[in-house]
Scaffold this motif. Structure first.
Motif, PDB file in Angstrom:
ATOM      1  N   ASP A  50       0.846  -1.309   0.011  1.00 13.92           N
ATOM      2  CA  ASP A  50      -0.113  -0.103  -0.121  1.00 13.92           C
ATOM      3  C   ASP A  50       0.963   1.343  -0.020  1.00 13.92           C
ATOM      4  N   ILE A  51       1.967   1.266  -0.730  1.00 14.46           N
ATOM      5  CA  ILE A  51       2.829   2.571  -1.115  1.00 14.46           C
ATOM      6  C   ILE A  51       2.619   3.022  -2.501  1.00 14.46           C
ATOM      7  N   ASP A  52       1.877   4.022  -2.542  1.00 12.24           N
ATOM      8  CA  ASP A  52       1.644   4.601  -3.956  1.00 12.24           C
ATOM      9  C   ASP A  52       2.263   6.086  -3.745  1.00 12.24           C
ATOM     10  N   VAL A  53       3.648   5.827  -4.582  1.00 14.71           N
ATOM     11  CA  VAL A  53       4.424   7.251  -4.486  1.00 14.71           C
ATOM     12  C   VAL A  53       3.760   8.462  -4.893  1.00 14.71           C
ATOM     13  N   ALA A  54       2.715   8.381  -5.647  1.00 10.68           N
ATOM     14  CA  ALA A  54       1.871   9.583  -6.058  1.00 10.68           C
ATOM     15  C   ALA A  54       1.199  10.228  -5.093  1.00 10.68           C
ATOM     16  N   SER A  55       0.897   9.412  -3.772  1.00  8.65           N
ATOM     17  CA  SER A  55      -0.060   9.546  -2.650  1.00  8.65           C
ATOM     18  C   SER A  55       0.570  10.484  -1.729  1.00  8.65           C
ATOM     19  N   PRO A  56       0.046  11.551  -1.212  1.00 11.49           N
ATOM     20  CA  PRO A  56       0.628  12.595  -0.373  1.00 11.49           C
ATOM     21  C   PRO A  56       0.912  11.757   0.856  1.00 11.49           C
ATOM     22  N   ASP A  57       0.349  10.488   1.208  1.00 14.98           N
ATOM     23  CA  ASP A  57       0.671   9.922   2.385  1.00 14.98           C
ATOM     24  C   ASP A  57       1.713   8.507   2.369  1.00 14.98           C
ATOM     25  N   ALA A  58       2.256   8.556   1.058  1.00 19.35           N
ATOM     26  CA  ALA A  58       3.105   7.402   1.131  1.00 19.35           C
ATOM     27  C   ALA A  58       4.304   7.544   1.923  1.00 19.35           C
ATOM     28  N   GLY A  59       4.957   8.447   2.015  1.00 19.57           N
ATOM     29  CA  GLY A  59       6.097   8.796   3.034  1.00 19.57           C
ATOM     30  C   GLY A  59       5.817   8.501   4.607  1.00 19.57           C
ATOM     31  N   LYS A  60       4.596   8.724   4.823  1.00 21.41           N
ATOM     32  CA  LYS A  60       4.166   8.677   6.361  1.00 21.41           C
ATOM     33  C   LYS A  60       4.146   7.105   6.335  1.00 21.41           C
ATOM     34  N   LYS A  61       3.258   6.455   5.283  1.00 24.49           N
ATOM     35  CA  LYS A  61       2.920   5.105   5.692  1.00 24.49           C
ATOM     36  C   LYS A  61       4.184   4.381   5.514  1.00 24.49           C
ATOM     37  N   LEU A  62       5.197   4.759   4.541  1.00 19.19           N
ATOM     38  CA  LEU A  62       6.547   4.067   4.829  1.00 19.19           C
ATOM     39  C   LEU A  62       7.241   4.057   6.040  1.00 19.19           C
ATOM     40  N   LEU A  63       7.381   5.186   6.571  1.00 19.30           N
ATOM     41  CA  LEU A  63       8.051   5.527   7.784  1.00 19.30           C
ATOM     42  C   LEU A  63       7.528   4.765   8.837  1.00 19.30           C
TER      43      LEU A  63
END
Length: 260
Positions: A50-63
């Motif tokens: 569930d990491i879509d780099v084009a999504s604003p919350d991708a970085g937060k989810k990955l972190l």
């Protein structure tokens, strides 16, 4: 053990890199997927769902995922996620351009800044960040030989190159090495999807597995002395305007540093 994060790792170059890096038992590979149901993880390859780099919350989810897995340092980050839609003077597309910018430059930039701001731990001395761009992002290499069009494709890659350059300045004091690369013209569903498969043979297109091997070898040699630079690990062979801009291809080096 080295920790390698590959953003966009379920197909194409990203999948090939994940398989190549996981073949070394000393590596722990983290591979992001847009789907919530990625392939099963293996002994030293962990999929991040569930990491879509084009999504604003991708970085937060990955972190959040990295914290849950107690990942405190990343040795190599390779951002391969991309999107390509064709355009022409008569058929531009606001929607396609917006998606290309979000996927190819805005998302990757925000994701890396998110990792970099995590208490200076995840990305620190010795970390390498590789943005997969394209020779199509070089303003210098654009020439009437190949014509115009494909505005969002070219311009989003140029913007990615600039973001990478700026990040290299921001993170140099932390000894984080950042580069952008043209991994080669590849025989992928992405290039087939825009009709570029008709150029595969003439353009010397290679499979993602072959491109991944060249890129991995180049990354091994890459260090802080080359931070902020733009390279073609496979050299000038598939760069259509190299001969008219840079000189005879057989006289150019491999790997080749590209002009902005």
């Amino acid at each position: 053990m080295s920790t390698i994060l590959i953003v966009g790792a379920t197909r194409g170059l990203g999948a090939s890199l994940a398989n190549l890096y996981k073949s070394d038992p000393n590596n722990h590979v983290l591979a992001t997927a847009r789907t919530t149901d990625p392939p099963p993880s293996t002994k030293n390859l962990t999929y991040v769902p569930d990491i879509d780099v084009a999504s604003p919350d991708a970085g937060k989810k990955l972190l959040n995922f990295l914290h849950e897995k107690s990942i405190s340092h990343i040795d190599i980050v390779i951002v391969t996620a991309g999107y390509f839609a064709t355009e022409s003077l008569k058929e531009p597309s606001f929607e396609a351009e917006e998606k290309m910018y979000r996927t190819c430059v805005i998302g990757p930039t925000i994701l890396i800044t998110t990792l970099a701001n995590d208490f200076d731990m995840l990305l620190n001395k010795g970390s390498k960040v590789i943005f997969v761009s394209s020779e199509s992002g070089s303003i210098t290499l654009r020439h009437e030989k190949e014509g115009g069009g494909n505005y969002g494709h070219h311009a989003s890659k140029t913007a990615l190159n600039m973001s990478a350059k700026l990040l290299s300045l921001d993170l140099k004091d932390r000894s984080v090495a950042i580069a952008v690369v043209h991994p080669g013209f590849m025989r992928t569903e992405m290039t087939r999807g825009v009709g570029f498969d008709k150029f595969w043979d003439e353009g010397g297109a290679v499979t993602p597995d072959v491109a991944a091997e060249s890129l991995l070898e180049w990354i091994e040699a890459f260090d802080i002395s080359k931070t902020g630079q733009y390279w073609a690990p496979r050299g000038p062979a598939d760069i259509g305007t190299a001969d008219v801009i840079l000189g005879p291809k057989d006289q150019l080096p491999t790997p080749l540093q590209l002009p902005w």
